[in-house]
Design a protein around this motif. Structure first.
Motif, PDB file in Angstrom:
ATOM      1  N   ASP A  28     -20.247   7.897 -11.799  1.00  0.00           N
ATOM      2  CA  ASP A  28     -20.597   8.899 -10.797  1.00  0.00           C
ATOM      3  C   ASP A  28     -21.911   9.544 -11.239  1.00  0.00           C
ATOM      4  O   ASP A  28     -21.916  10.425 -12.107  1.00  0.00           O
ATOM      5  CB  ASP A  28     -19.479   9.933 -10.690  1.00  0.00           C
ATOM      6  CG  ASP A  28     -19.739  10.968  -9.604  1.00  0.00           C
ATOM      7  OD1 ASP A  28     -20.870  11.032  -9.074  1.00  0.00           O
ATOM      8  OD2 ASP A  28     -18.803  11.735  -9.300  1.00  0.00           O
ATOM      9  N   GLU A  30     -23.762  11.633  -9.922  1.00  0.00           N
ATOM     10  CA  GLU A  30     -23.877  13.081  -9.703  1.00  0.00           C
ATOM     11  C   GLU A  30     -23.322  13.864 -10.892  1.00  0.00           C
ATOM     12  O   GLU A  30     -23.729  15.000 -11.130  1.00  0.00           O
ATOM     13  CB  GLU A  30     -23.151  13.478  -8.418  1.00  0.00           C
ATOM     14  CG  GLU A  30     -23.850  12.966  -7.166  1.00  0.00           C
ATOM     15  CD  GLU A  30     -23.173  13.432  -5.892  1.00  0.00           C
ATOM     16  OE1 GLU A  30     -22.346  14.377  -5.953  1.00  0.00           O
ATOM     17  OE2 GLU A  30     -23.471  12.860  -4.843  1.00  0.00           O
ATOM     18  N   GLN A  31     -22.392  13.254 -11.636  1.00  0.00           N
ATOM     19  CA  GLN A  31     -21.826  13.903 -12.813  1.00  0.00           C
ATOM     20  C   GLN A  31     -22.728  13.758 -14.044  1.00  0.00           C
ATOM     21  O   GLN A  31     -22.496  14.415 -15.059  1.00  0.00           O
ATOM     22  CB  GLN A  31     -20.449  13.309 -13.135  1.00  0.00           C
ATOM     23  CG  GLN A  31     -19.394  13.614 -12.106  1.00  0.00           C
ATOM     24  CD  GLN A  31     -19.049  15.094 -12.086  1.00  0.00           C
ATOM     25  OE1 GLN A  31     -18.855  15.718 -13.123  1.00  0.00           O
ATOM     26  NE2 GLN A  31     -18.980  15.664 -10.898  1.00  0.00           N
ATOM     27  N   ASP A 103     -16.529  17.115 -22.369  1.00  0.00           N
ATOM     28  CA  ASP A 103     -17.229  16.314 -21.356  1.00  0.00           C
ATOM     29  C   ASP A 103     -18.476  17.028 -20.864  1.00  0.00           C
ATOM     30  O   ASP A 103     -19.526  16.418 -20.676  1.00  0.00           O
ATOM     31  CB  ASP A 103     -16.303  16.008 -20.177  1.00  0.00           C
ATOM     32  CG  ASP A 103     -15.207  15.024 -20.525  1.00  0.00           C
ATOM     33  OD1 ASP A 103     -15.290  14.386 -21.601  1.00  0.00           O
ATOM     34  OD2 ASP A 103     -14.255  14.886 -19.728  1.00  0.00           O
ATOM     35  N   GLY A 104     -18.373  18.333 -20.641  1.00  0.00           N
ATOM     36  CA  GLY A 104     -19.533  19.097 -20.175  1.00  0.00           C
ATOM     37  C   GLY A 104     -20.659  19.108 -21.198  1.00  0.00           C
ATOM     38  O   GLY A 104     -21.835  18.957 -20.847  1.00  0.00           O
ATOM     39  N   ARG A 107     -22.275  15.625 -21.161  1.00  0.00           N
ATOM     40  CA  ARG A 107     -23.170  15.435 -20.011  1.00  0.00           C
ATOM     41  C   ARG A 107     -24.486  16.186 -20.224  1.00  0.00           C
ATOM     42  O   ARG A 107     -25.562  15.678 -19.900  1.00  0.00           O
ATOM     43  CB  ARG A 107     -22.481  15.880 -18.723  1.00  0.00           C
ATOM     44  CG  ARG A 107     -21.396  14.922 -18.262  1.00  0.00           C
ATOM     45  CD  ARG A 107     -20.934  15.235 -16.844  1.00  0.00           C
ATOM     46  NE  ARG A 107     -20.292  16.526 -16.742  1.00  0.00           N
ATOM     47  CZ  ARG A 107     -18.984  16.730 -16.882  1.00  0.00           C
ATOM     48  NH1 ARG A 107     -18.174  15.719 -17.132  1.00  0.00           N
ATOM     49  NH2 ARG A 107     -18.489  17.944 -16.759  1.00  0.00           N
ATOM     50  N   GLU A 131     -23.313   5.665 -18.692  1.00  0.00           N
ATOM     51  CA  GLU A 131     -23.394   7.098 -18.413  1.00  0.00           C
ATOM     52  C   GLU A 131     -24.700   7.684 -18.943  1.00  0.00           C
ATOM     53  O   GLU A 131     -25.319   8.533 -18.287  1.00  0.00           O
ATOM     54  CB  GLU A 131     -22.186   7.810 -19.026  1.00  0.00           C
ATOM     55  CG  GLU A 131     -20.888   7.462 -18.328  1.00  0.00           C
ATOM     56  CD  GLU A 131     -19.652   7.963 -19.036  1.00  0.00           C
ATOM     57  OE1 GLU A 131     -18.581   7.962 -18.404  1.00  0.00           O
ATOM     58  OE2 GLU A 131     -19.739   8.354 -20.226  1.00  0.00           O
ATOM     59  N   SER A 135     -27.941   9.286 -16.887  1.00  0.00           N
ATOM     60  CA  SER A 135     -28.529  10.570 -17.272  1.00  0.00           C
ATOM     61  C   SER A 135     -30.024  10.466 -17.561  1.00  0.00           C
ATOM     62  O   SER A 135     -30.643  11.454 -17.965  1.00  0.00           O
ATOM     63  CB  SER A 135     -27.811  11.107 -18.522  1.00  0.00           C
ATOM     64  OG  SER A 135     -26.427  11.210 -18.292  1.00  0.00           O
TER      65      SER A 135
END
Length: 195
Positions: A28, A30-31, A103-104, A107, A131, A135
């Motif tokens: 995803d 957007e994440q 997780d935050g 990211r 991932e 990013s």
């Protein structure tokens, strides 16, 4: 039988003689947004165990940091005390071993980093790599397992176990303008919607 990479599908066919349908893992995007201002930060993510020191190339990552002491390296992941002790003995001062992060926090870290390193001996897919690319991290990888499927022509490739080549590729990746291309590759080839 479902497989999440062409490489894994070939392994299934070779080992079992059965066919497998390819359904890539999805990200995803957007994440995993890139920060507007990226930092000269080099990251890898993986559980630190005595088995992964070699298999995931974590020792190579640590030695590569030693060949590029002017750069900031960060290794993220839960760790066994014995494996952590091995890495701490060889870790240069420009390497931070953070342990597990939320997780935050992950990211945020990937969003700020410019380069992601995955110099494994073997990978079935490489979700952390995907991932990181989503990013906006430029990948430095080996040609082992499925890593070329994920990194494609955006990646900088190094021989497995070669810390000097990894450090050199990190510098090339930092100087490159492939951040947007890395994100675009994940959005086009591995979207969560397709999964």
């Amino acid at each position: 039988v479902l497989t999440f990479s062409e490489w894994s599908g070939n392994a299934i066919r070779n080992l079992s003689g059965r066919d497998a349908t390819l359904v890539y893992l999805g990200v995803d995007t957007e994440q995993f947004p890139p920060h507007p201002t990226k930092e000269d930060l080099v990251v890898t993510v993986g559980a630190v165990t005595e088995q992964t020191l070699k298999r995931k190339g974590l020792e190579t990552f640590v030695h590569a940091a030693g060949h590029a002491r002017d750069l900031k390296f960060r290794l993220v992941g839960a760790h066994d005390p014995s494996a952590l002790e091995i890495l701490q003995k060889i870790a240069p001062p420009n390497l931070e071993i953070t342990g597990w992060i939320s997780d935050g926090e992950l990211r945020d870290l990937l969003g700020r980093a410019k380069v992601y390193v995955q110099v494994s001996y073997n990978e079935g897919f490489g979700l952390a790599l995907a991932e990181a690319m989503a990013s906006g991290c430029v990948p430095v990888v080996t040609r082992m397992g499925s890593l070329p499927e994920v990194a494609g022509d955006v990646g900088f490739y190094v021989p497995y176990g070669d810390a000097m080549a990894t450090a050199s590729a990190v510098r090339d990746a930092l100087a490159s303008n492939r951040s947007a291309a890395a994100r675009e590759r994940i959005a086009a080839r591995f979207p969560i919607g397709r999964r």
